[in-house]
Design a protein around this motif. Structure first.
Motif, mmCIF file in Angstrom:
data_model
loop_
_atom_site.group_PDB
_atom_site.id
_atom_site.type_symbol
_atom_site.label_atom_id
_atom_site.label_comp_id
_atom_site.label_asym_id
_atom_site.label_seq_id
_atom_site.Cartn_x
_atom_site.Cartn_y
_atom_site.Cartn_z
ATOM 1 N N GLU A 86 1.006 -1.215 -0.089
ATOM 2 C CA GLU A 86 0.182 -0.075 -0.100
ATOM 3 C C GLU A 86 0.782 1.220 0.005
ATOM 4 O O GLU A 86 2.060 1.102 0.512
ATOM 5 C CB GLU A 86 -1.065 0.038 1.144
ATOM 6 N N PRO A 87 0.015 2.343 -0.754
ATOM 7 C CA PRO A 87 -0.868 2.534 -1.322
ATOM 8 C C PRO A 87 -0.864 2.131 -2.726
ATOM 9 O O PRO A 87 -1.854 2.492 -3.599
ATOM 10 C CB PRO A 87 -1.020 4.021 -1.057
ATOM 11 N N PHE A 88 0.035 1.317 -3.189
ATOM 12 C CA PHE A 88 0.059 1.021 -4.556
ATOM 13 C C PHE A 88 -0.576 -0.227 -5.113
ATOM 14 O O PHE A 88 -0.683 -1.173 -4.233
ATOM 15 C CB PHE A 88 1.490 0.828 -5.003
ATOM 16 N N LEU A 89 -0.922 -0.216 -6.383
ATOM 17 C CA LEU A 89 -1.579 -1.462 -7.051
ATOM 18 C C LEU A 89 -0.750 -1.767 -8.258
ATOM 19 O O LEU A 89 -0.514 -0.724 -8.809
ATOM 20 C CB LEU A 89 -3.091 -1.326 -7.228
ATOM 21 N N LEU A 90 -0.717 -2.921 -8.748
ATOM 22 C CA LEU A 90 -0.025 -3.178 -9.842
ATOM 23 C C LEU A 90 -1.026 -4.050 -10.851
ATOM 24 O O LEU A 90 -1.709 -4.716 -10.349
ATOM 25 C CB LEU A 90 1.283 -4.194 -9.654
ATOM 26 N N ALA A 91 -1.103 -3.397 -12.224
ATOM 27 C CA ALA A 91 -1.885 -3.993 -13.219
ATOM 28 C C ALA A 91 -0.914 -4.252 -14.375
ATOM 29 O O ALA A 91 0.236 -4.122 -14.603
ATOM 30 C CB ALA A 91 -2.966 -2.926 -13.714
ATOM 31 N N THR A 92 -1.054 -5.468 -14.906
ATOM 32 C CA THR A 92 -0.108 -6.138 -15.989
ATOM 33 C C THR A 92 -1.082 -6.328 -17.166
ATOM 34 O O THR A 92 -2.286 -6.523 -17.074
ATOM 35 C CB THR A 92 0.353 -7.350 -15.442
ATOM 36 N N GLU A 93 -0.426 -6.340 -18.382
ATOM 37 C CA GLU A 93 -1.023 -6.301 -19.715
ATOM 38 C C GLU A 93 -2.191 -5.393 -19.699
ATOM 39 O O GLU A 93 -3.429 -5.889 -20.271
ATOM 40 C CB GLU A 93 -1.468 -7.665 -19.994
ATOM 41 N N GLU A 94 -1.989 -4.182 -19.271
ATOM 42 C CA GLU A 94 -3.483 -3.248 -19.244
ATOM 43 C C GLU A 94 -3.645 -2.803 -20.881
ATOM 44 O O GLU A 94 -2.579 -2.122 -21.430
ATOM 45 C CB GLU A 94 -3.100 -2.233 -18.346
ATOM 46 N N SER A 95 -4.736 -3.059 -21.296
ATOM 47 C CA SER A 95 -4.953 -2.483 -22.825
ATOM 48 C C SER A 95 -5.188 -1.034 -22.686
ATOM 49 O O SER A 95 -5.652 -0.529 -21.899
ATOM 50 C CB SER A 95 -6.036 -3.218 -23.398
ATOM 51 N N ILE A 96 -4.692 -0.248 -23.804
ATOM 52 C CA ILE A 96 -4.766 0.975 -24.001
ATOM 53 C C ILE A 96 -5.075 1.456 -25.494
ATOM 54 O O ILE A 96 -4.614 0.645 -26.307
ATOM 55 C CB ILE A 96 -3.563 2.039 -23.445
ATOM 56 N N GLU A 97 -5.942 2.571 -25.656
ATOM 57 C CA GLU A 97 -6.083 3.148 -26.957
ATOM 58 C C GLU A 97 -5.914 4.693 -26.907
ATOM 59 O O GLU A 97 -6.456 5.361 -25.879
ATOM 60 C CB GLU A 97 -7.422 2.885 -27.278
ATOM 61 N N ILE A 98 -5.167 5.173 -27.818
ATOM 62 C CA ILE A 98 -5.284 6.599 -27.747
ATOM 63 C C ILE A 98 -5.817 7.054 -29.161
ATOM 64 O O ILE A 98 -5.161 6.770 -30.296
ATOM 65 C CB ILE A 98 -3.862 7.232 -27.717
#
Length: 208
Positions: A86-98
């Motif tokens: 805490e206070p961090f969270l990890l996300a993996t393979e997060e999809s993004i679009e711009i």
């Protein structure tokens, strides 16, 4: 017709043209990678020496894939820097679009590791296989950073091949501006993972 462009295929020239991206020449823009860095303990140094040894042993039997880099080098660093707590969270393979206005283009990709605090994006990490040049990984990481849903906040990035590390800072306010740290490498006699961990600890302090 909308054209989809994979983030791994974009270059800095494309980002400069489409997003008005500029590289800052001021040392004051990105002091977080060199100024007042926290010290690390002898136990942490011993652990990092083992991480370096483990990686160099892997290099003797190529190819070294991205998942091996994450397991052997990146995961211990994130743990020691406090990003698993805490206070961090990890996300993996997060999809993004711009979506690019007036261009009918979308930049699309997946972030290897994203450090989040609540909903705020803090740190984007792009991990590549050991033979990969960071010069090719930096535009991809910046493309992901440009997708930050809270552009009023600075965001940091790190690109690594396991052997080499480089940090990025991006600010999107009146304009999109970034700066790079020096490159740190395990090919030197001294263990530059010490400095990489000090920078990661500094970022965890200022971002928490």
């Amino acid at each position: 017709m909308i054209q989809v462009i994979q983030a791994q295929n974009v270059g800095l020239a494309y980002l400069e043209e489409r997003f008005g991206l500029r590289q800052s020449e001021s040392e004051d823009f990105f002091p977080e990678w060199f100024d007042s860095l926290p010290e690390i303990t002898d136990l942490e140094k011993q652990y990092l020496d083992r991480v370096k040894t483990n990686f160099l042993r892997l290099v003797k039997r190529p190819p070294i894939l991205e998942n091996a880099v994450k397991m052997v080098v990146l995961s211990p660093l994130l743990d020691l820097a406090g990003f698993y707590r805490e206070p961090f969270l990890l996300a993996t393979e997060e999809s993004i679009e711009i979506a690019i206005e007036d261009k009918d283009e979308i930049v699309r990709g997946r972030i290897d590791v994203l450090v989040i605090q609540e909903q705020l994006w803090l740190l984007v990490i792009e991990s590549k296989r050991a033979s990969f040049s960071l010069l090719e990984a930096i535009p991809q990481a910046i493309a992901y950073m440009l997708a930050n849903p809270y552009p009023e906040k600075p965001i940091f990035g790190c690109v690594t091949s396991g052997e080499d590390f480089q940090f990025i800072k991006l600010i999107q306010q009146d304009k999109s501006e970034y700066a790079l740290s020096d490159k740190f490498t395990l090919s030197k006699r001294e263990n530059e993972l010490y400095q990489v961990l000090r920078i990661l600890k500094k970022l965890s302090q200022i971002l928490s």
